[in-house]
Structures are given as C-alpha cells and as structure tokens.
Design a protein around this motif. Sequence first.
Motif, PDB file in Angstrom:
ATOM      1  N   SER A  55     -10.209  59.750 -17.988  1.00  0.00           N
ATOM      2  CA  SER A  55      -9.549  60.141 -16.741  1.00  0.00           C
ATOM      3  C   SER A  55      -9.058  58.927 -15.965  1.00  0.00           C
ATOM      4  N   ILE A  56      -9.896  57.891 -15.873  1.00  0.00           N
ATOM      5  CA  ILE A  56      -9.514  56.697 -15.112  1.00  0.00           C
ATOM      6  C   ILE A  56      -8.363  55.975 -15.795  1.00  0.00           C
ATOM      7  N   LEU A  57      -8.434  55.829 -17.109  1.00  0.00           N
ATOM      8  CA  LEU A  57      -7.345  55.167 -17.820  1.00  0.00           C
ATOM      9  C   LEU A  57      -6.049  55.970 -17.728  1.00  0.00           C
ATOM     10  N   THR A  58      -6.156  57.287 -17.818  1.00  0.00           N
ATOM     11  CA  THR A  58      -4.963  58.121 -17.693  1.00  0.00           C
ATOM     12  C   THR A  58      -4.294  57.914 -16.348  1.00  0.00           C
ATOM     13  N   ALA A  59      -5.099  57.892 -15.271  1.00  0.00           N
ATOM     14  CA  ALA A  59      -4.541  57.690 -13.932  1.00  0.00           C
ATOM     15  C   ALA A  59      -3.962  56.288 -13.776  1.00  0.00           C
ATOM     16  N   ASP A  60      -4.691  55.272 -14.233  1.00  0.00           N
ATOM     17  CA  ASP A  60      -4.213  53.892 -14.092  1.00  0.00           C
ATOM     18  C   ASP A  60      -2.902  53.677 -14.845  1.00  0.00           C
ATOM     19  N   LEU A  61      -2.861  54.091 -16.113  1.00  0.00           N
ATOM     20  CA  LEU A  61      -1.690  53.819 -16.939  1.00  0.00           C
ATOM     21  C   LEU A  61      -0.500  54.676 -16.525  1.00  0.00           C
ATOM     22  N   ALA A  62      -0.735  55.914 -16.128  1.00  0.00           N
ATOM     23  CA  ALA A  62       0.380  56.772 -15.724  1.00  0.00           C
ATOM     24  C   ALA A  62       1.058  56.246 -14.468  1.00  0.00           C
ATOM     25  N   GLN A  63       0.313  55.555 -13.595  1.00  0.00           N
ATOM     26  CA  GLN A  63       0.873  55.053 -12.347  1.00  0.00           C
ATOM     27  C   GLN A  63       1.160  53.550 -12.394  1.00  0.00           C
ATOM     28  N   ALA A  64       1.250  52.990 -13.602  1.00  0.00           N
ATOM     29  CA  ALA A  64       1.556  51.562 -13.734  1.00  0.00           C
ATOM     30  C   ALA A  64       2.926  51.260 -13.128  1.00  0.00           C
ATOM     31  N   GLN A  65       3.018  50.103 -12.466  1.00  0.00           N
ATOM     32  CA  GLN A  65       4.227  49.714 -11.753  1.00  0.00           C
ATOM     33  C   GLN A  65       4.704  48.342 -12.212  1.00  0.00           C
ATOM     34  N   ASP A  66       6.008  48.132 -12.107  1.00  0.00           N
ATOM     35  CA  ASP A  66       6.610  46.838 -12.444  1.00  0.00           C
ATOM     36  C   ASP A  66       6.511  45.941 -11.215  1.00  0.00           C
ATOM     37  N   ARG A  67       5.336  45.337 -11.054  1.00  0.00           N
ATOM     38  CA  ARG A  67       5.102  44.453  -9.915  1.00  0.00           C
ATOM     39  C   ARG A  67       4.274  43.258 -10.375  1.00  0.00           C
ATOM     40  N   PRO A  68       4.911  42.116 -10.705  1.00  0.00           N
ATOM     41  CA  PRO A  68       4.139  40.925 -11.091  1.00  0.00           C
ATOM     42  C   PRO A  68       3.231  40.472  -9.950  1.00  0.00           C
ATOM     43  N   THR A  69       2.148  39.766 -10.310  1.00  0.00           N
ATOM     44  CA  THR A  69       1.173  39.306  -9.320  1.00  0.00           C
ATOM     45  C   THR A  69       0.880  37.831  -9.545  1.00  0.00           C
ATOM     46  N   ARG A  70      -0.006  37.292  -8.706  1.00  0.00           N
ATOM     47  CA  ARG A  70      -0.466  35.908  -8.844  1.00  0.00           C
ATOM     48  C   ARG A  70      -1.989  35.888  -8.741  1.00  0.00           C
ATOM     49  N   ASP A  71      -2.617  34.997  -9.521  1.00  0.00           N
ATOM     50  CA  ASP A  71      -4.070  34.896  -9.480  1.00  0.00           C
ATOM     51  C   ASP A  71      -4.503  33.974  -8.342  1.00  0.00           C
ATOM     52  N   VAL A  72      -5.790  33.649  -8.296  1.00  0.00           N
ATOM     53  CA  VAL A  72      -6.307  32.838  -7.188  1.00  0.00           C
ATOM     54  C   VAL A  72      -5.754  31.417  -7.204  1.00  0.00           C
ATOM     55  N   ARG A  73      -5.246  30.957  -8.355  1.00  0.00           N
ATOM     56  CA  ARG A  73      -4.648  29.612  -8.451  1.00  0.00           C
ATOM     57  C   ARG A  73      -3.147  29.638  -8.214  1.00  0.00           C
ATOM     58  N   GLY A  74      -2.608  30.837  -7.971  1.00  0.00           N
ATOM     59  CA  GLY A  74      -1.170  30.955  -7.734  1.00  0.00           C
ATOM     60  C   GLY A  74      -0.350  31.098  -8.990  1.00  0.00           C
ATOM     61  N   VAL A  75      -0.988  31.263 -10.142  1.00  0.00           N
ATOM     62  CA  VAL A  75      -0.257  31.419 -11.399  1.00  0.00           C
ATOM     63  C   VAL A  75       0.343  32.817 -11.456  1.00  0.00           C
ATOM     64  N   ARG A  76       1.601  32.899 -11.803  1.00  0.00           N
ATOM     65  CA  ARG A  76       2.293  34.180 -11.874  1.00  0.00           C
ATOM     66  C   ARG A  76       1.830  34.955 -13.114  1.00  0.00           C
ATOM     67  N   LEU A  77       1.509  36.222 -12.915  1.00  0.00           N
ATOM     68  CA  LEU A  77       1.047  37.092 -13.991  1.00  0.00           C
ATOM     69  C   LEU A  77       2.038  38.231 -14.177  1.00  0.00           C
ATOM     70  N   PRO A  78       2.244  38.671 -15.404  1.00  0.00           N
ATOM     71  CA  PRO A  78       3.164  39.797 -15.616  1.00  0.00           C
ATOM     72  C   PRO A  78       2.617  41.086 -15.021  1.00  0.00           C
ATOM     73  N   ALA A  79       3.511  42.030 -14.802  1.00  0.00           N
ATOM     74  CA  ALA A  79       3.100  43.304 -14.213  1.00  0.00           C
ATOM     75  C   ALA A  79       2.156  44.062 -15.125  1.00  0.00           C
ATOM     76  N   PHE A  80       2.318  43.882 -16.427  1.00  0.00           N
ATOM     77  CA  PHE A  80       1.498  44.610 -17.401  1.00  0.00           C
ATOM     78  C   PHE A  80       1.287  43.687 -18.597  1.00  0.00           C
ATOM     79  N   SER A  81       0.033  43.492 -18.980  1.00  0.00           N
ATOM     80  CA  SER A  81      -0.265  42.680 -20.156  1.00  0.00           C
ATOM     81  C   SER A  81      -1.445  43.301 -20.887  1.00  0.00           C
ATOM     82  N   GLY A  82      -1.395  43.237 -22.212  1.00  0.00           N
ATOM     83  CA  GLY A  82      -2.462  43.797 -23.018  1.00  0.00           C
ATOM     84  C   GLY A  82      -2.648  43.036 -24.302  1.00  0.00           C
TER      85      GLY A  82
END
Length: 214
Positions: A55-82
């Motif tokens: 159920s949790i994975l279904t909700a998380d993956l169904a609502q995945a968004q194209d929004r890149p982020t940054r970690d605590v060091r400021g490194v840019r991360l892709p919106a989705f990685s696996g």
Amino acid sequence: MRRANGFTLVEVMIALMIFGMIAAAGVALLSFSVKAQGATAVALDDTGALNRLSSILTADLAQAQDRPTRDVRGVRLPAFSGDAMATPMLRLVRAGWSNPDAAPRATLQKVEYRLNAGALERVAYPALDGAPSLPPAVLLERVRGVRWRFRFAGAWSDTWNGNPRAALPQAAEMVVTRADGTTLRLLFLVGTGAVRLRAIPTAAPTAGPTNAPA
C-alpha cells in the motif's frame, strides 16, 4: 472374615497411571495450541506487513513527481532514482503529503527505501532540499534481498536515473526474497498523475529558396 472396603495398591497405581497419561495428553494439546496460536500470529503480522508495504509503495510511486532535490551537502539529486545495488535503493519525490496542522511546508515529500540488516526501511525527509532525514520506519523484516526493475517505452532496466525524454519511469517491479527463500513480486505504476514526457529540442528548419512564380 469380611473383606475391608477400599482400593488395593495395584488399583491405585493403575488409576494414577491413567490420570498421568490424561494429564500428559492435555499438556501436549495445550502446548500445541499455544504454538499454533503463536505461529498464526506471526503469519498474520507478516501478511499485514506485506500489505502495508504494498500500500505504501503504491501510494508513493503513483504520486511520484518530477522535482529534483538537493542533499545536506547541496548535491543535486534526480527526481527519481533506483538501483538495487545502491543505498538507498530507491529515492523519489511524491505528492499528496497531508498537512493537517497547516504547517509552513510543501505538500511534496522526499522518501527513500533502504535494505538495512535484513529489514526494508522507508526514510522520509521533512524538507525537499538540504534537510537531514527523519528516523527510518521498518516496513518488512526477514528480507534477504531486493531486486528492482523499471519500465519505460516498452523496455525494462535494472537501474533508473532518468533519460532525455522523462524523469520518471512508467512502471516499477520489485522482487523481494525473504529469509526462508520465498519470493514476492510486486508491480507498480509510477507517477500516474505526473507529466512524464519532456520535449526534445530540435534544430529549427532552415528556410530554403522558393520557386514561386513571379
């Protein structure tokens, strides 16, 4: 002489032996019932954990968004990685993060999935960029291994870090191997409410000579 009323020693011994056999059978039956109840409780808890994970994975993956982020060091991360061989094995940004207290935060949330010491964990972040993670939540225990595959445009891949046409895959497959050797295969749609296709820039057409009559 009259025979005295009562039981002989042999009769008492036989009665005690029969009573002991009945008592032993009762203890064995009670022990079996307790063990069966415990096994049933473990099986029900495990089934409940599997259902929660799905159920949790279904909700998380169904609502995945194209929004890149940054970690605590400021490194840019892709919106989705696996990648099942990486830590975390899955990272994404999802929509629909409820805010019942009307706190000053976004409705998007960055989440990660990790395999740690035989436990499948979900890690959430209080903010999308530059924030440390919240404590992990264990979703499933007794996990030997996890394999991921990601589908886009009819092809499957073991890893995903986006491509020129899309930041999100169209579907994901998760195969969980338990400690007892059993496997569980789950399929999910990814980003069903998100815009997934990107426009690929092309060269502008060159104006050629016209042969229109004067």
